[in-house]
Design an enzyme around this catalytic site. Structure first.
Site, short mmCIF file in Angstrom:
data_model
loop_
_atom_site.label_atom_id
_atom_site.label_comp_id
_atom_site.label_asym_id
_atom_site.label_seq_id
_atom_site.Cartn_x
_atom_site.Cartn_y
_atom_site.Cartn_z
N TRP A 47 6.95 39.30 89.31
CA TRP A 47 7.55 40.58 88.99
C TRP A 47 8.94 40.72 89.61
CZ3 TRP A 47 7.97 43.40 85.25
CH2 TRP A 47 8.10 44.79 85.23
N ARG A 70 10.96 33.96 100.38
CA ARG A 70 10.50 33.54 101.71
C ARG A 70 10.43 32.02 101.84
NH1 ARG A 70 7.70 36.05 105.71
NH2 ARG A 70 7.30 37.89 104.42
N GLY A 99 3.86 51.16 85.51
CA GLY A 99 3.64 51.24 84.06
C GLY A 99 3.18 49.92 83.48
N LYS A 143 -5.58 51.54 88.57
CA LYS A 143 -5.87 50.82 87.32
C LYS A 143 -6.31 49.38 87.58
CE LYS A 143 -1.92 48.30 87.27
NZ LYS A 143 -1.71 46.86 86.95
N ASP A 179 -0.93 51.83 81.73
CA ASP A 179 -1.20 50.64 82.54
C ASP A 179 -2.68 50.31 82.57
OD1 ASP A 179 -0.24 48.52 83.97
OD2 ASP A 179 0.44 49.68 85.70
N THR A 186 -4.08 46.55 81.49
CA THR A 186 -4.74 45.64 82.42
C THR A 186 -6.23 45.47 82.13
OG1 THR A 186 -4.95 47.48 83.99
CG2 THR A 186 -3.11 45.98 84.31
N SER A 244 -3.68 39.92 82.66
CA SER A 244 -4.02 40.70 83.85
C SER A 244 -4.76 39.84 84.87
CB SER A 244 -4.89 41.90 83.47
OG SER A 244 -5.46 42.49 84.61
N ARG A 245 -4.16 39.67 86.04
CA ARG A 245 -4.81 38.88 87.10
C ARG A 245 -6.10 39.55 87.56
NH1 ARG A 245 0.68 38.65 88.39
NH2 ARG A 245 0.54 40.21 90.05
N ASN A 246 -6.10 40.87 87.62
CA ASN A 246 -7.28 41.59 88.08
C ASN A 246 -8.43 41.47 87.09
OD1 ASN A 246 -6.22 43.06 90.61
ND2 ASN A 246 -4.64 43.42 89.08
N VAL A 272 -0.89 37.17 93.47
CA VAL A 272 -1.80 38.11 94.11
C VAL A 272 -2.42 39.05 93.08
CG1 VAL A 272 -1.96 40.04 95.75
CG2 VAL A 272 -0.52 38.04 96.28
#
Length: 330
Positions: free
Chosen positions: A11, A31, A135, A190, A243, A247, A253-255, A278
């Site tokens: 993102w 990082r 969103g 969400k 959203d 998702t 959607s990772r979730n 993540v």
């Protein structure tokens, strides 16, 4: 307006690339030195966005002081559980009247704080303008210039206008909303419902069940929001219903993917160890569950997802218990 993007995940990379293509002076902080080297040598982020060539105007650095120097807007795109320490690292680097826009979606586990609350505390009393970008927006589609609309939660009218115009393109539309709390809660909750939807879909429970989860998930979002001072209308917008639909139905959607893999019998730690990006909903579920107990808000879907994630509950049993709860009015 010169921009520092803090966080080189999918993102952060996408939003930095969007701005760079517009000709904005933007530097992204990474990082990992290995990732920085790849940005410079290949012009892409194959860790998170493989095969996508990034704007040659995009500047990169793994030095926070260098990244922040001369910037007026700071786009925070680190995972929500790392937001507080990273904000602490850059606090002294921010100029007066700096603008902070949070693009991360989650609730801090240790405190139950939203990202706006975390920002306020992490700044140690220093006053900065703040907004939250949320969103229905899969990075994969945004970076490929597919039409997308998002919501900017911001109480500062001038900053709202500046950020809206800064990010707007012919494929990326930004709506403004004064309800910061509602926008950030919608973006966080969400992800919990998306895990539940993934479980339901993988177990073959069908589209009726998914529609019920989305609708009752929206009700949970509204109940928590009302208790925390959000405007109920916000949850019918992009950062709430929009959203939530994305998702719960989209395979990017990772979730949702976490939920599907849990339903296959995979262990949470094994799933997370194999994911490079993540899934914010995993920690947010625990944070929101604790918050619901503290605030005495009934969140049955969140309760069951928490039990599956952290108590070893069988996913099919969790769905059955949701369906056999005491009957009530809608």
């Amino acid at each position: 307006m010169k921009v520092a993007v803090i966080g080189g995940g999918s993102w952060g990379t996408t939003l930095a690339d969007l701005l760079a293509h517009k000709g904005v002076d933007v530097t992204i902080w990474l990082r990992e030195r290995e990732l920085l080297a790849e940005f410079k040598s290949k012009g892409e982020n194959s860790w998170y966005m493989p095969g996508v060539k990034l704007s040659p105007n995009l500047k990169t650095s793994n030095d926070l002081e260098q990244t922040c120097a001369g910037k007026q807007l700071f786009l925070m795109a680190v995972p929500s559980q790392f937001m507080r320490p990273v904000l602490g690292d850059i606090r002294e680097l921010l100029p007066k009247n700096a603008a902070i826009v949070c693009a991360s979606k989650g609730i801090e586990l240790d405190t139950g704080k939203t990202m706006s609350e975390v920002c306020e505390e992490a700044m140690g009393g220093k006053k900065h303008r703040f907004g939250v970008l949320s969103g229905p927006s899969f990075a994969y589609e945004v970076i490929r210039r597919m039409p997308t609309a998002v919501s900017l939660g911001c109480k500062d009218k001038d900053l709202s206008k500046e950020v809206q115009e800064l990010f707007a393109t012919d494929t990326f539309r930004v709506y403004t909303n004064k309800d910061v709390r509602g926008v950030e809660l919608g973006g966080a909750v969400k992800n919990i419902i998306a895990i539940a939807a993934g479980v339901s879909d993988e177990l073959g429970f069908g589209t009726n069940a998914r529609a019920a989860l989305i609708t009752r998930g929206l009700a949970e979002m509204g109940r928590l929001g009302a208790k925390m001072g959000a405007d109920p209308k916000t949850f019918m917008g992009l950062s709430g219903l929009g959203d939530l639909v994305l998702t719960c139905t989209g395979d990017l959607s990772r979730n949702r993917q976490v939920g599907k893999r849990l339903a296959r019998g995979q262990k949470l730690m094994d799933i997370l160890s194999e994911m490079k990006m993540v899934a914010e909903g995993v920690k947010t579920t625990q944070a929101v569950h604790l918050l619901s107990q503290k605030l005495k808000v009934d969140l049955p879907i969140t309760e069951q997802v928490n039990a599956v994630l952290y108590e070893g509950k069988d996913p099919a049993q969790a769905v059955r218990e949701l369906m056999t709860r005491a009957l009530r009015d809608e």
